[in-house]
Design a protein around this motif. Structure first.
Motif, short mmCIF file in Angstrom:
data_model
loop_
_atom_site.label_atom_id
_atom_site.label_comp_id
_atom_site.label_asym_id
_atom_site.label_seq_id
_atom_site.Cartn_x
_atom_site.Cartn_y
_atom_site.Cartn_z
N ALA A 1 -4.42 -9.54 -1.12
CA ALA A 1 -5.67 -9.49 -0.69
C ALA A 1 -6.05 -10.83 -0.56
CB ALA A 1 -6.36 -8.77 -1.63
N PHE A 2 -5.94 -11.72 -1.51
CA PHE A 2 -6.41 -13.09 -1.48
C PHE A 2 -5.63 -13.97 -0.06
CE2 PHE A 2 -5.12 -17.51 -2.55
CZ PHE A 2 -6.21 -18.20 -2.30
N LEU A 3 -4.35 -13.72 -0.26
CA LEU A 3 -3.39 -14.35 0.79
C LEU A 3 -3.98 -13.81 2.55
CD1 LEU A 3 0.23 -13.87 -0.50
CD2 LEU A 3 -1.36 -16.08 -0.48
N TYR A 4 -4.38 -12.57 2.42
CA TYR A 4 -4.77 -12.09 3.85
C TYR A 4 -6.28 -12.68 4.00
CZ TYR A 4 -3.82 -8.42 7.32
OH TYR A 4 -3.38 -7.69 8.38
N ILE B 1 -8.66 -6.35 3.27
CA ILE B 1 -8.90 -7.12 2.11
C ILE B 1 -9.65 -5.88 1.19
CG2 ILE B 1 -10.38 -8.81 1.10
CD1 ILE B 1 -10.00 -10.71 3.48
N TYR B 2 -10.83 -5.38 2.01
CA TYR B 2 -11.54 -4.33 1.09
C TYR B 2 -10.42 -3.18 0.71
CZ TYR B 2 -15.38 -6.46 2.87
OH TYR B 2 -16.68 -7.29 3.50
N LEU B 3 -9.45 -2.93 1.58
CA LEU B 3 -8.60 -1.81 1.36
C LEU B 3 -7.62 -2.17 0.15
CD1 LEU B 3 -7.92 1.34 2.03
CD2 LEU B 3 -6.24 0.40 3.58
N LEU B 4 -7.00 -3.21 0.12
CA LEU B 4 -6.10 -3.67 -0.93
C LEU B 4 -6.79 -3.94 -2.18
CD1 LEU B 4 -4.28 -6.65 1.19
CD2 LEU B 4 -3.17 -4.71 0.19
N ILE B 5 -8.00 -4.46 -2.25
CA ILE B 5 -8.72 -4.43 -3.61
C ILE B 5 -8.90 -3.06 -4.10
CG2 ILE B 5 -10.96 -4.92 -4.69
CD1 ILE B 5 -11.06 -7.34 -2.70
N CYS C 1 0.89 -1.31 0.10
CA CYS C 1 0.04 0.01 -0.11
C CYS C 1 0.88 1.25 -0.16
CB CYS C 1 -0.92 -0.02 1.04
SG CYS C 1 -2.34 -1.20 1.09
N PHE C 2 1.82 1.19 0.85
CA PHE C 2 2.71 2.46 0.72
C PHE C 2 3.48 2.42 -0.54
CE2 PHE C 2 4.17 4.92 4.51
CZ PHE C 2 4.90 5.86 3.98
N PHE C 3 4.00 1.53 -1.13
CA PHE C 3 4.69 1.54 -2.38
C PHE C 3 3.62 2.14 -3.54
CE2 PHE C 3 6.03 0.04 -6.57
CZ PHE C 3 7.46 -0.28 -6.54
N SER D 1 -0.29 -2.69 -8.51
CA SER D 1 -1.68 -3.08 -8.38
C SER D 1 -2.11 -4.46 -8.62
CB SER D 1 -2.54 -2.43 -9.71
OG SER D 1 -4.02 -2.59 -9.83
N ALA D 2 -1.32 -5.20 -9.52
CA ALA D 2 -1.56 -6.53 -9.66
C ALA D 2 -1.24 -7.49 -8.23
CB ALA D 2 -0.72 -7.18 -10.60
N ILE D 3 0.05 -6.84 -7.56
CA ILE D 3 0.71 -7.74 -6.32
C ILE D 3 -0.26 -7.43 -5.28
CG2 ILE D 3 2.45 -7.78 -4.81
CD1 ILE D 3 4.33 -6.64 -7.08
N MET D 4 -1.02 -6.08 -5.28
CA MET D 4 -2.13 -5.94 -4.03
C MET D 4 -3.15 -6.91 -4.08
SD MET D 4 -2.73 -1.93 -3.98
CE MET D 4 -1.14 -0.73 -3.73
N LEU D 5 -3.52 -7.42 -5.30
CA LEU D 5 -4.67 -8.38 -5.55
C LEU D 5 -4.25 -9.73 -4.85
CD1 LEU D 5 -6.48 -7.65 -8.98
CD2 LEU D 5 -7.14 -7.01 -6.62
#
Length: 465
Positions: free
Chosen positions: A204-207, A95-99, A37-39, A197-201
């Motif tokens: 989110a799944f791992l979380y 999860i919501y924030l990462l998406i 998120c910081f990145f 963007s792709a890594i955030m998704l």
């Protein structure tokens, strides 16, 4: 070795290689999520002068306003996300924030006007609220004897995203041009935004798969574990907001994390303009500021825990005051450096203390109000963004140079640090903290004796706090 836990399942030790316990899985995923998120939050900063600004025709004032928008909106996002953690739990909140972050960071690549860019930076700024979730989640997973270093390390490693993006985003953007994903030097930043963007998704799944709200489970399945005000009492947010200690910490966090945000957003520009460095060189040097998070913030939290062993909760506060006063002095010193090697050296010194101050702050936060932890974390965390906005506003409106601003800010930070002397804990709070500490020490002593006598190999032994 597994993390040792108490009967409420809070870990009393940190074992970085233990991925079998929910506490350590949460620890690692929370800092990784914060890192990303910081990145994404600061992914525009190192490209703003060289590519994004010329591509969109942005003026100097518009660039500063974009930074203010991105950091300023996080104030409200952090206040809201802390309350959300109390209501639905940190797992769903993250999860919501990462998406959301994945969507807005990738969408920023399609902007074509200043107005669109401003709105895009506003949206991206929301993911800066991830810090609050990270601090909340580690606070509910770790016992008082290690909560300071747990909070500081997870936040510090997450903050690395701000430094890494300074060095990595220019390389990613150049790679996009070399690989044919961009048709010009000025447009190479656009496809680069799809990488974080792709890594955030993925995270989110791992979380969703590998964490839970608290050691015992998720709030939806165990509503009794969710913090909530009793009938007739003020809401958790209002309880936190009515405590003057929360606002003192709010101001102190503005003096440390707020300054880190400001420097993260301006460091590359500072080195490019003052020392006539290239984008890549300036970004690499600016990255050193953020890379101190590898250990500096952890050190601040660790020493906060250590000070508490002899000085109780007030010991944590005294350490915070000390480190913030030194931080201000280091910033003042940095502002006077006109030789590149000395500027780098003093920047690193300043970085050490600013990040230790952040760790020290959140070694105090979990003890202000345990029931309203999310709200306290949100308010204090928002203080950092308020500070960053105020620093940027002064730069924009005063006409002062960055060097002049850094000198003034150094004096301000040291003065703010002295406010910590006004933070007091009741005798009951101190007695409770001492009792908890003694029980933890007795447990650890008994465990060592059991191990010595080969009576137990189970590192997950429980103790009642």
């Amino acid at each position: 070795m597994k993390s040792i836990t108490s009967t409420n399942e809070k870990a009393t030790k940190i074992n970085l290689f233990d991925l079998s316990s929910i506490q350590m899985r949460t620890f690692h995923l929370s800092w990784i999520a914060f890192f990303l998120c910081f990145f994404g939050w600061f992914s525009h900063a190192p490209l703003l002068n060289s590519t994004i600004g010329p591509d969109l025709g942005l003026t100097k004032d518009q660039k500063i306003l974009a930074f203010i928008a991105s950091v300023g909106v996080t104030i409200f996002a952090r206040l809201g996300i802390g309350n959300l953690c109390d209501k639905i739990g940190p797992r769903k909140s993250y999860i919501y924030l990462l998406i959301f972050g994945s969507i807005v960071v990738s969408a920023s690549s399609f902007v074509t006007t200043w107005e669109m860019y401003f709105v895009s930076r506003l949206a991206i700024g929301v993911i800066g609220a991830s810090f609050v979730i990270t601090q909340y989640h580690t606070s509910v997973m770790f016992a008082p004897n290690v909560v300071g270093i747990a909070n500081a390390t997870s936040a510090g490693w997450g903050n690395l995203g701000g430094g890494v993006t300074q060095a990595v985003m220019p390389l990613i953007a150049s790679g996009m041009l070399a690989w044919g994903f961009a048709d010009s030097e000025l447009s190479k930043w656009r496809p680069a935004m799809f990488v974080p963007s792709a890594i955030m998704l993925v995270v989110a799944f791992l979380y969703w798969k590998y964490t839970q709200d608290c050691p015992k489970g998720n709030y939806v399945d165990m509503p009794e574990e969710r913090p909530q005000a009793k009938k007739g009492e003020k809401s958790l947010f209002m309880t936190a907001a009515s405590d003057k200690r929360v606002w003192i910490l709010f101001a102190m966090y503005a003096g440390c994390f707020g300054m880190e945000l400001f420097v993260n957003g301006r460091a590359a520009t500072y080195y490019q303009t003052k020392f006539a460095l290239t984008e890549t060189a300036a970004g690499g040097i600016a990255a050193l500021f953020g890379l101190m998070n590898l250990f500096a913030r952890s050190m601040g939290g660790y020493l906060g825990d250590r000070f508490s062993k002899t000085g109780g909760l007030q010991g944590r506060v005294r350490w915070l005051v000390i480190v913030m006063v030194i931080e201000g002095g280091a910033l003042l010193l940095f502002s006077q450096m006109n030789v590149l090697p000395l500027a780098i050296a003093t920047m690193i010194l300043f970085s050490l203390f600013v990040q230790m101050a952040e760790g020290a702050t959140f070694s105090v936060v979990p003890f202000i109000n345990k029931k309203a932890l999310g709200s306290v974390s949100g308010i204090v965390g928002a203080g950092g963004n308020v500070g960053a906005v105020m620093y940027a506003q002064y730069l924009l409106r005063s006409g002062s140079s960055l060097e002049e601003c850094f000198m003034i800010y150094g004096l301000i930070v040291s003065s703010i640090g002295l406010l910590g002397l006004l933070i007091k804990f009741s005798p009951e709070d101190e007695a409770s903290a001492i009792a908890e500490q003694k029980k933890l020490e007795e447990f650890e002593k008994r465990l060592r004796e059991e191990e010595k006598n080969n009576l137990s190999n189970d590192k997950g032994t429980a103790v009642a706090l």
